[in-house]
Design a protein around this motif. Structure first.
Motif, PDB file in Angstrom:
ATOM      1  N   LEU A  47       0.804  -1.213   0.000  1.00 58.12           N
ATOM      2  CA  LEU A  47       0.000   0.000   0.000  1.00 58.12           C
ATOM      3  C   LEU A  47       0.843   1.271   0.000  1.00 58.12           C
ATOM      4  O   LEU A  47       0.447   2.276  -0.571  1.00 58.12           O
ATOM      5  CB  LEU A  47      -0.956   0.001   1.190  1.00 58.12           C
ATOM      6  CG  LEU A  47      -2.048  -1.064   1.130  1.00 58.12           C
ATOM      7  CD1 LEU A  47      -2.885  -1.038   2.401  1.00 58.12           C
ATOM      8  CD2 LEU A  47      -2.923  -0.886  -0.082  1.00 58.12           C
ATOM      9  N   GLU A  50       1.875   1.914  -3.496  1.00 53.27           N
ATOM     10  CA  GLU A  50       0.691   2.290  -4.272  1.00 53.27           C
ATOM     11  C   GLU A  50       0.304   3.736  -3.986  1.00 53.27           C
ATOM     12  O   GLU A  50      -0.012   4.497  -4.899  1.00 53.27           O
ATOM     13  CB  GLU A  50      -0.472   1.355  -3.942  1.00 53.27           C
ATOM     14  CG  GLU A  50      -1.689   1.644  -4.787  1.00 53.27           C
ATOM     15  CD  GLU A  50      -2.816   0.696  -4.504  1.00 53.27           C
ATOM     16  OE1 GLU A  50      -3.962   1.185  -4.427  1.00 53.27           O
ATOM     17  OE2 GLU A  50      -2.587  -0.506  -4.361  1.00 53.27           O
ATOM     18  N   THR A  83      -5.741  -1.737  -5.588  1.00 61.26           N
ATOM     19  CA  THR A  83      -7.056  -1.416  -5.037  1.00 61.26           C
ATOM     20  C   THR A  83      -7.928  -0.717  -6.068  1.00 61.26           C
ATOM     21  O   THR A  83      -7.460  -0.215  -7.081  1.00 61.26           O
ATOM     22  CB  THR A  83      -6.916  -0.495  -3.814  1.00 61.26           C
ATOM     23  OG1 THR A  83      -6.359   0.751  -4.246  1.00 61.26           O
ATOM     24  CG2 THR A  83      -6.070  -1.122  -2.743  1.00 61.26           C
ATOM     25  N   ASP A 122     -15.154  -3.392  -7.854  1.00 60.52           N
ATOM     26  CA  ASP A 122     -14.488  -3.500  -6.550  1.00 60.52           C
ATOM     27  C   ASP A 122     -15.174  -2.635  -5.498  1.00 60.52           C
ATOM     28  O   ASP A 122     -15.379  -3.065  -4.367  1.00 60.52           O
ATOM     29  CB  ASP A 122     -13.007  -3.126  -6.659  1.00 60.52           C
ATOM     30  CG  ASP A 122     -12.180  -4.188  -7.350  1.00 60.52           C
ATOM     31  OD1 ASP A 122     -12.716  -5.276  -7.635  1.00 60.52           O
ATOM     32  OD2 ASP A 122     -10.998  -3.929  -7.621  1.00 60.52           O
ATOM     33  N   THR A 126     -17.217  -4.115  -2.055  1.00 64.07           N
ATOM     34  CA  THR A 126     -16.861  -3.766  -0.685  1.00 64.07           C
ATOM     35  C   THR A 126     -17.899  -2.877  -0.020  1.00 64.07           C
ATOM     36  O   THR A 126     -17.997  -2.846   1.204  1.00 64.07           O
ATOM     37  CB  THR A 126     -15.498  -3.051  -0.617  1.00 64.07           C
ATOM     38  OG1 THR A 126     -15.577  -1.833  -1.362  1.00 64.07           O
ATOM     39  CG2 THR A 126     -14.383  -3.926  -1.148  1.00 64.07           C
TER      40      THR A 126
END
Length: 198
Positions: A47, A50, A83, A122, A126
């Motif tokens: 992360l 990213e 993500t 995505d 979620t």
């Protein structure tokens, strides 16, 4: 074993039930380090890198450096499964890359549409980041407009309005869509809610 039970069932349905039994634990114990390193590592996202990449992409977009933006997006998305925010950001910005080549513009819109579709899926899965989910639907509709796929654009704009009908930009884009189809009366009707103060 908690980490194992979180990672393995996704890859091997039924493995969680086997691991929960005493016999399953005895069978799996010698393989646990290998399973954890291979299965969980594949699901891990760096992360920090990213976020750094997303910051570079935002900076390139603000500076109008389309080459750096496209290069950084391609690098980020090729490295690993990222993500929804990364797919959304790279899809959105790709729509605004300046080009005089119509074929390149259509290719960018097609790539952006695919990236945004992944982001929408995505975000929907979620149930988090509702703003980005709605925005991704909006940009997906814009990508469809660029591709002259008016029916698909309509679906995306209507889906965004079904979630939140207060988004002026969506009403406006729906009006533009009707105008592009030559339906002036419908265009005026759809643009009207965009004129209302929030």
């Amino acid at each position: 074993y908690a980490l194992y039970l979180l990672c393995v069932p996704a890859a091997f349905p039924g493995a969680g039930a086997l691991a929960a039994t005493g016999r399953g634990r005895d069978l799996i114990r010698p393989l646990l380090p290998l399973l954890l390193s291979s299965l969980c590592w594949a699901q891990t996202i760096d992360l920090k890198s990213e976020k750094e990449s997303l910051a570079k992409i935002d900076a390139a977009a603000k500076a109008g450096d389309d080459r750096a933006l496209v290069t950084e997006c391609d690098r980020l998305l090729a490295v690993h499964q990222v993500t929804a925010l990364a797919w959304y950001t790279c899809g959105k910005y790709l729509l605004f890359v300046k080009t005089t080549d119509e074929k390149q513009s259509l290719a960018n819109a097609k790539t952006a549409y695919g990236r945004l579709a992944r982001a929408v899926a995505d975000f929907s899965r979620t149930g988090k980041q509702t703003f980005y989910a709605l925005d991704a639907l909006q940009y997906q509709g814009l990508a469809a407009l660029v591709l002259h796929d008016f029916d698909r654009a309509m679906v995306h704009f209507r889906a965004a309005l079904a979630r939140d009908n207060r988004i002026a930009a969506t009403w406006y884009n729906l009006g533009v869509l009707y105008e592009m189809r030559g339906q002036q009366e419908e265009a005026a009707h759809e643009i009207e809610p965009a004129k209302r103060p929030p």
